[in-house]
Design a protein around this motif. Structure first.
Motif, short mmCIF file in Angstrom:
data_model
loop_
_atom_site.label_atom_id
_atom_site.label_comp_id
_atom_site.label_asym_id
_atom_site.label_seq_id
_atom_site.Cartn_x
_atom_site.Cartn_y
_atom_site.Cartn_z
N TYR A 198 -0.52 -5.38 -5.44
CA TYR A 198 -1.14 -4.08 -5.18
C TYR A 198 -0.38 -2.92 -5.78
O TYR A 198 -0.69 -1.77 -5.52
CB TYR A 198 -1.32 -3.89 -3.68
N PRO A 252 -8.27 5.99 0.70
CA PRO A 252 -8.25 4.82 1.61
C PRO A 252 -7.12 4.89 2.64
O PRO A 252 -7.29 4.40 3.74
CB PRO A 252 -8.05 3.64 0.66
N TYR A 253 -6.03 5.55 2.28
CA TYR A 253 -4.93 5.63 3.25
C TYR A 253 -5.36 6.40 4.49
O TYR A 253 -5.18 5.97 5.62
CB TYR A 253 -3.72 6.32 2.62
N ASP A 260 -8.03 -2.98 6.22
CA ASP A 260 -6.91 -3.27 5.34
C ASP A 260 -6.97 -2.30 4.15
O ASP A 260 -7.91 -2.32 3.37
CB ASP A 260 -7.06 -4.73 4.87
N VAL A 261 -5.96 -1.46 4.06
CA VAL A 261 -5.98 -0.41 3.03
C VAL A 261 -6.22 -0.98 1.65
O VAL A 261 -6.94 -0.42 0.83
CB VAL A 261 -4.63 0.33 2.96
N THR A 262 -5.59 -2.11 1.39
CA THR A 262 -5.60 -2.62 0.02
C THR A 262 -6.96 -3.20 -0.36
O THR A 262 -7.27 -3.28 -1.53
CB THR A 262 -4.53 -3.70 -0.14
N GLU A 263 -7.72 -3.59 0.64
CA GLU A 263 -8.98 -4.25 0.31
C GLU A 263 -10.19 -3.49 0.83
O GLU A 263 -11.26 -4.07 0.97
CB GLU A 263 -8.99 -5.68 0.89
N LEU A 265 -15.55 7.86 2.16
CA LEU A 265 -14.68 7.11 1.26
C LEU A 265 -15.45 6.69 0.01
O LEU A 265 -14.98 6.80 -1.11
CB LEU A 265 -14.14 5.86 1.96
N GLU A 266 -16.65 6.27 0.25
CA GLU A 266 -17.46 5.82 -0.87
C GLU A 266 -17.74 6.98 -1.83
O GLU A 266 -17.77 6.79 -3.05
CB GLU A 266 -18.78 5.25 -0.35
N LYS A 306 1.18 4.20 -2.81
CA LYS A 306 0.96 5.59 -2.42
C LYS A 306 2.04 6.49 -3.00
O LYS A 306 1.77 7.60 -3.42
CB LYS A 306 0.98 5.65 -0.89
N MET A 339 -4.20 -1.19 -7.26
CA MET A 339 -4.84 -0.89 -5.98
C MET A 339 -5.98 0.09 -6.23
O MET A 339 -5.82 1.02 -7.00
CB MET A 339 -3.84 -0.30 -5.02
N LEU A 340 -7.09 -0.13 -5.59
CA LEU A 340 -8.22 0.77 -5.77
C LEU A 340 -7.98 2.03 -4.95
O LEU A 340 -7.79 1.97 -3.74
CB LEU A 340 -9.51 0.09 -5.31
N ARG A 341 -8.02 3.15 -5.63
CA ARG A 341 -7.81 4.41 -4.92
C ARG A 341 -9.15 4.98 -4.45
O ARG A 341 -9.26 5.59 -3.40
CB ARG A 341 -7.08 5.37 -5.87
N SER A 342 -10.14 4.83 -5.25
CA SER A 342 -11.49 5.11 -4.78
C SER A 342 -12.39 4.06 -5.43
O SER A 342 -11.89 3.15 -6.06
CB SER A 342 -11.92 6.53 -5.13
N THR A 343 -13.69 4.20 -5.28
CA THR A 343 -14.54 3.08 -5.68
C THR A 343 -14.30 2.62 -7.11
O THR A 343 -14.51 1.46 -7.43
CB THR A 343 -16.03 3.44 -5.53
N ASP A 390 -15.79 9.34 -2.31
CA ASP A 390 -14.52 9.82 -2.82
C ASP A 390 -14.09 11.15 -2.20
O ASP A 390 -13.37 11.93 -2.81
CB ASP A 390 -14.57 9.96 -4.35
N PHE A 392 -12.21 -1.42 -0.36
CA PHE A 392 -13.41 -1.30 -1.17
C PHE A 392 -14.17 -2.61 -1.26
O PHE A 392 -15.36 -2.63 -1.48
CB PHE A 392 -13.05 -0.78 -2.55
N ARG A 393 -13.44 -3.68 -1.09
CA ARG A 393 -14.13 -4.96 -1.14
C ARG A 393 -14.98 -5.17 0.11
O ARG A 393 -16.02 -5.79 0.06
CB ARG A 393 -13.08 -6.07 -1.26
N ALA A 443 0.83 -1.20 0.00
CA ALA A 443 0.00 0.00 0.00
C ALA A 443 0.86 1.25 0.00
O ALA A 443 0.59 2.22 -0.71
CB ALA A 443 -0.93 -0.01 1.21
N LEU A 482 -16.07 -2.67 2.03
CA LEU A 482 -16.72 -1.41 2.40
C LEU A 482 -18.15 -1.62 2.88
O LEU A 482 -18.55 -1.12 3.93
CB LEU A 482 -16.69 -0.49 1.18
#
Lengths: 1115, 152
Positions: free
Chosen positions: A661, B39-40, B95-98, B32-33, A635, A717-721, B35, B100-101, A631, B103
């Motif tokens: 990622y 996520p960080y 977990d930052v990386t996941e 977050l959703e 970034k 890596m997903l940054r937003s939706t 935007d 959105f999964r 992550a 959420l």
């Protein structure tokens, strides 16, 4: 139409029909209308069956016209004819079908409905037929009560034929049983038994089907021609009427009624009916016909497979991946499918429709795919005007933009252009963004958060004992040195190095130095960077220092005996170093990280974990450190490529996370030895360093209203939706995504998709690459299946399955994959319902004919294959990581590799032109394809395997391998020798490699019977063969087919019954298997009596399968 | 009894804090959703809160246990177990990386917590009211105590 002819012969025998002999003349006009669907019509003429059918061929066109939408229809028509010949009554029903069909057909907006004028004539003939038939039926077979009962409903026979407009009337009487209408399968059943013996029996069936009727109608497109409505009303009227006696007829008609949905289903149903009717004497003939038919239809529209059929007849993708063309033809301005492919070229118009499409609905995007030579993506620079986008939906200007109000709505003034006489903008030719589906815009400063970064490569190299021994360091140093000239982005390119064992070594490469300075950091708990700058230097300035360093690197550590690896701290240090700029981090890793943070344990040697619910945790990183690092890397715009070489367990699951990622890639060279694998590493590292790379990229895919992308699969890596962060991305990476409908009903005709990749090119320019595609919205499931793209579907399915292995057992992942395929086929089958009792046929869409095979191949692919013993954990994870990034073509090649026979080619003196031919000459992946006198090349895109038959003429082997041709082939390397044959072989291998440059295909040699190498290199990869606990292709098809025919709840159970035993065939569980085996064979089957259990365990699943089949048959 | 009142007031504060924390996390997730947040930052902010929130909740729960308020204790025990389970499985952090999964499940989880704390809040307020009303009707000793409070 076809009905006429078949009917005709029948009628001639009967006096009543005689008057109708005339109709053929009427037909003539009909045939003229047919031409619309000329090709199908031709397909229709399977005259081979019966000479009487010649008229049929004339009728073909009509059906064909309808068929234009429904590929599968053709088969139907011929079969319908058959029934005619057998029973007159059937004819009438069918005729009624046919009439409605044409209108129902044209749900698809894209296909213009046939001129309405053409319909009436077609109807005319049809209507006549029904009536005559009724007459005949009533008259001829006295045994049949029902026709008589119906008589009252029918208009006088004489009138019906001649009244064209009233065609519906005849159908009406038939229609009375609206109940039967909807659900084909039930009606079929009803027909089967009752038609022969008891009529009442059929009644309940028809009723059950009744509820379905309204549903179908409602689902039918609103666009359906008005012709349907009369039909409906008629039915409504008559519904009450049918007495029990007529019920059989009703059932027949019901089967036919569905036509509003499409002609194809009709055909299928009619076929069923026919067979039922024929249940008397004509059965044999009918059967023969259907068989004929199926064999004819194989490879054309809906294929059909008899269980136990010749395996050679099964469809195989020997031509490789075929990109779907229909969509490109419909929307010629769409971007090339190499950039963007949809799982189906037709978006469902409603959620209910999409829920019936059991395959994934989505797209596979490869934004930077390499275009063939001479075809570049045009670059557009709008200059100061800024990039033109829609203010509301943020899409970029594209060919599908319409200019209303002279473009004043959302365009800047200087984008205005006059229209010429045809309504085109006069500047269209100068504006590629308005004519091309793929363009690149030069992005102005609004699209930058910082000045565009220079390409940056940082190498983190393991120099511990095993790395030195394997020779990896030397190969890496040489390769990097040789690539220095070709690194993209000269003169801005930056480069840096660090090495690690139990300490971390940095190198000062300042341009003023003559020799690089090494700095050692041994404090692993608090890592720091010894110099603020000069560790990352500009390549063009420090070129000589860098070269000196690379030259001396191998010798620097050649005596290193350190066996520790401070990988985690080294990663942290690299992050610190690179965080200012971002770039690409290449990790060369050889020893399991053992010091500092991110230490990894030896996992996976506990056999008890395999097969348990905790198995999946082995495929996930144990330590959250790696995810966190990944992550952080993303970034700071750092992409990570992992090169792993260890001969022992290195926990690729954890290391791969770094690549996963950050948009990177995992290269795994188990048991690396520079003498053997050096070429592969050299080539792949060179490609990694020199291919065009997009830096600090983000990607987004936009789509029209009502549709939304919900999940993304791949390395990013997903940054937003919906924003994918890709620190470094290149042409070998593809991303898959699934979409869903947001609204229950889409009102639009077309959905537009736009992929936008914002990135920094190596030259330092910020660019936006935009791919636009339009996809029609359809209201018809059959159309979705017709437009399906197997390649994209398989790509998505494989990614979903691999992701599933990260949270479930392998077996679960395979089961859910199979279940999905079965569901899809079942839905398709329901669409074109098929007889049950005679239902040895497998029906699938032409566009999905390879899906079952790819599904099987996927189950046997490295990430999903077998169990513990079949694949080492590291290889499994590495293959999983690789497959998550592969573009469609490459994945399909990996799943179904090519097998080519070479010895004949080598022996014949041939020119280069023959090379092409030989490439096309792929063989099915069956053991029987391998002739023991031959020489074969197996190519899965990642390696070549040369298979020497046991009785291969020695001179070939001698020519190719030199004097040691008789030695064990694992010790022989292939190199060019001074003879024609060897040169030819090398030439063709080179050609194969050039055609697929993303990986280097190292050539392995293996001789037949050389175990265990042969098994592992070739035999395990013959996906159509049965191996371990998995099915062969034929068995698989049968199994899938059986499940398709079962009701849904049963699928899981049977699967478990077979699986439980097969899956337990793990090394440690032999007793359990035997127990199961006994249990099973004891209870059910006499055919697999056990004499010697021990021996049979090995081939158990085969027996089981047989026994299950046997069991079914006896049932 | 005044102690009772004080006790419930403390509970009220603690519960309010937990409620606020859940609300804050929920808002973060919706941000977050939409935007408004990356996520960080989200995982940073939420992960800071998770462990303190757990501790407070456990204290809250044991508070009821120690005061032998069995009913309240039983209500809070299931959530405590759930929290402990998450912690043991190391799934309590985002977990930052996941993100959105997960959420939607995370949001749902927060929403349920919100509802839970809110209903607790309601119960506690009622208790406060009851103990507040009870004071004047209670014996004179308590009155005296109150009087002494008021005096000084």
């Amino acid at each position: 139409m076809g009905t006429e002819n078949p009917g005709h012969p029948n009628f001639t025998t009967r006096p009543a029909t005689a008057p109708f002999a005339a109709p053929p003349q009427n037909m003539m006009p009909f045939s003229s209308s047919g031409p619309m669907v000329g090709q199908e019509a031709s397909g229709f003429r399977p005259p081979p069956h019966v000479t009487q059918q010649t008229p049929f061929s004339s009728s073909g066109p009509v059906v064909g016209a309808a068929a234009s939408n429904f590929g599968p229809t053709p088969p139907v028509a011929p079969q319908t004819n058959v029934p005619f010949s057998s029973t007159g009554s059937a004819v009438g029903a069918q005729a009624s079908h046919f009439r409605p069909t044409p209108p129902g057909r044209f749900h698809d907006p894209s296909v213009p409905p046939p001129p309405t004028s053409s319909v009436p004539p077609s109807v005319g003939p049809l209507s006549r037929f029904p009536t005559p038939q009724y007459l005949s039926a009533a008259q001829a077979p006295p045994t049949r009560g029902p026709p008589v009962g119906q008589m009252p409903y029918q208009p006088p026979p004489g009138q019906a034929p001649f009244q064209r407009p009233q065609q519906q009337i005849p159908s009406v009487p038939m229609g009375p049983p609206p109940q039967s209408f909807n659900s084909v399968p039930p009606s079929v059943n009803a027909l089967q038994s009752p038609s022969d013996s008891s009529f009442p029996a059929s009644l309940p069936n028809s009723q059950t089907s009744f509820p379905g009727f309204p549903r179908k109608q409602s689902s039918a497109d609103s666009q359906a021609p008005p012709a349907q409505s009369p039909f409906l009303t008629h039915q409504g009227n008559y519904a009450a009427a049918p007495p029990a006696v007529s019920s059989p007829f009703a059932a027949h008609q019901g089967g036919y009624a569905p036509p509003p949905q499409g002609a194809a289903p009709l055909g299928m149903q009619s076929r069923d009916h026919m067979q039922h009717h024929g249940s008397g004497p004509p059965v044999g003939a009918v059967q023969a016909l259907t068989d004929d038919f199926s064999s004819l239809s194989i490879g054309s529209v809906p294929g059909s497979i008899e269980p136990g059929l010749d395996p050679k007849a099964l469809p195989r993708p020997l031509a490789g991946d075929v990109e779907p063309k229909a969509l490109a033809q419909m929307y010629p301005m769409n971007c090339n499918p190499r950039f963007l492919r949809f799982t189906t070229g037709a978006i469902p118009s409603s959620q209910s429709l999409s829920s019936r499409w059991h395959l994934p609905l989505g797209a596979v995007v490869c934004p930077l795919a390499e275009p063939p030579d001479g075809e570049e993506v045009p670059i557009v620079n709008f200059g100061s005007a800024g990039i033109i986008r829609c203010r509301r939906c943020r899409t970029y200007v594209n060919p599908y933009v319409t200019f209303t109000d002279a473009g004043r709505k959302w365009l800047p003034g200087d984008y205005f252009a006059h229209l010429d006489a045809t309504g085109r903008r006069i500047d269209l030719d100068q504006r590629p963004e308005l004519t091309w589906g793929s363009v690149e815009f030069v992005a102005p400063t609004e699209y930058m958060v910082r000045p565009p970064m220079p390409p940056l490569y940082f190498f983190l190299i393991d120099v511990s004992l095993s790395a030195v021994r394997s020779g990896m360091i030397e190969v890496v140093a040489q390769t990097i040195r040789s690539c220095l000239d070709e690194l993209p982005g000269f003169p801005r390119t930056q480069i840096g190095f660090a090495t690690f064992d139990s300490t971390i070594h940095f190198y000062n490469l300042k341009s003023s130095l003559t020799q690089p300075q090494m700095m050692v950091v041994s404090d692993l708990d608090d890592v720091f960077v010894p110099l603020p700058d000069d560790l990352l230097v500009n390549l063009s300035e420090s070129r000589s220092v860098v070269e000196t360093f690379l030259d001396s690197l191998p010798s620097m550590f050649q005596d290193n005996v350190n066996v520790e690896s401070a990988f985690g701290p080294a990663l942290k240090a690299s992050l610190m170093l690179m965080s200012n700029l971002g770039g690409k981090l290449l990790i060369f890793q050889n020893t399991l990280p053992s010091l500092g943070v991110g230490r990894l344990k030896l996992r996976g040697d506990d056999l008890r974990v395999y097969g348990s619910d905790k198995e999946h945790s082995l495929r996930l990183p144990e330590d959250p450190f790696y995810k966190q690092m990944a992550a952080e890397f993303t970034k700071f715009q750092i992409g990570v490529d992992v090169y792993a070489f260890s001969d022992k367990y290195t926990d690729i699951a954890a290391l791969g996370t770094l690549a996963k990622y950050t948009g990177g890639q995992v290269y795994y060279y188990p048991n690396f030895l520079s003498t053997i694998h050096g070429d592969k590493l050299r080539h792949e590292l060179a490609r990694d360093l020199t291919r065009e790379t997009a830096w600090e990229a983000v990607m987004r895919i936009r789509c029209g209203k009502g549709v939304r992308f919900t999940s993304y699969h791949g390395n990013f890596m997903l940054r937003s939706t919906d924003l994918l962060a890709l620190p470094a991305v290149d042409c070998d990476k593809a991303f898959a995504m699934q979409l869903s409908l947001e609204e229950t009903l889409l009102t639009i005709q077309t959905v537009y998709f736009q992929v936008a990749l914002l990135y920094t090119a190596s030259c330092g320019e910020r660019r936006i690459r935009v791919h636009t595609a339009a996809v029609p919205v359809v209201t018809d499931l059959a159309e979705m299946y017709r437009q399906a793209d197997t390649g994209a579907i398989v790509t998505l399915l494989s990614r979903l399955a691999i992701e599933k292995t990260l949270s479930h057992k392998l077996e679960d992942a395979r089961n859910s994959l199979q279940l999905r395929i079965v569901k899809a086929l079942k839905e398709f089958r329901n669409l074109y319902a098929v007889q049950h009792r005679l239902g040895g046929k497998m029906i699938y869409s032409e566009s999905l004919k390879f899906l079952p095979l790819y599904g099987l191949a996927l189950c046997k692919s490295a990430p999903l294959r077998g169990g513990y013993a079949d694949m080492s954990l590291d290889e499994r994870c590495a293959a999983g990581h690789t497959m998550m990034t592969l573009p469609v073509k490459k994945l399909l090649k990996l799943l179904y590799p090519s097998l080519i026979r070479l010895d004949e080619y080598l022996l014949n003196a041939s020119s280069e032109a023959d090379d092409v031919k030989i490439i096309e000459n792929r063989l099915p992946l069956l053991a029987e394809s391998l002739d023991f006198r031959g020489l074969y090349l197996f190519d899965d895109g990642f390696r070549h395997v040369l298979w020497f038959g046991r009785v291969l003429p020695p001179d070939i082997a001698k020519n190719l391998l030199g004097p040691d041709f008789a030695a064990e082939l694992s010790k022989v390397t292939l190199c060019e020798r001074d003879n024609q044959m060897s040169k030819k072989l090398m030439r063709i291998l080179k050609k194969f490699r050039e055609s697929d440059p993303s990986h280097y295909q190292l050539c392995y040699l293996v001789r037949q019977g050389e175990q265990p190498r042969e098994g592992h290199l070739i035999l395990a990869n013959l996906v159509e063969e049965q191996m371990g606990g998995s099915n062969g292709y034929v068995d698989w098809i049968i199994q899938v087919h059986r499940q398709v025919q079962q009701n849904p709840t049963f699928i899981k159970q049977t699967r478990c019954l077979i699986c439980r035993v097969v899956e337990h065939y793990l090394p440690g569980k032999k007793e359990e298997v035997i127990e199961h085996y006994f249990e099973f064979s004891h209870g059910s089957t006499p055919c697999c009596r056990v004499e010697d259990v021990e021996e049979r365990v090995a081939t158990m699943h085969r027996f089981l399968d047989d026994s299950v089949r046997h069991h079914r048959r006896t049932e | 009894m005044a102690w009772e009142l004080i006790y419930w007031l403390i509970c009220f504060c603690v519960d309010l804090a937990l409620f606020a924390s859940s609300l804050y996390q929920y808002v973060m997730l919706t941000d977050l959703e939409a935007d408004y947040l990356n996520p960080y930052e989200l995982s940073n902010r939420i992960n800071q809160l998770v462990v303190p929130e757990f501790i407070v909740h456990i204290v809250f729960c044991s508070f009821f246990l120690l005061a032998q308020r069995w009913f309240m204790f039983l209500i809070t025990v299931p959530l405590t177990c759930y929290i402990a389970m998450l912690f043991v499985k190391q799934q309590h952090l985002i977990d930052v990386t996941e993100v959105f999964r997960v959420l939607n499940t995370e949001k749902k989880c927060r929403l349920v917590k919100l509802g839970f704390y809110f209903s607790l809040l309601a119960v506690i307020i009622i208790r406060i009211a009851i103990s507040g009303i009870l004071i004047p009707t209670a014996g004179s000793e308590e009155l005296d105590i109150r009087a002494s409070f008021l005096e000084f």
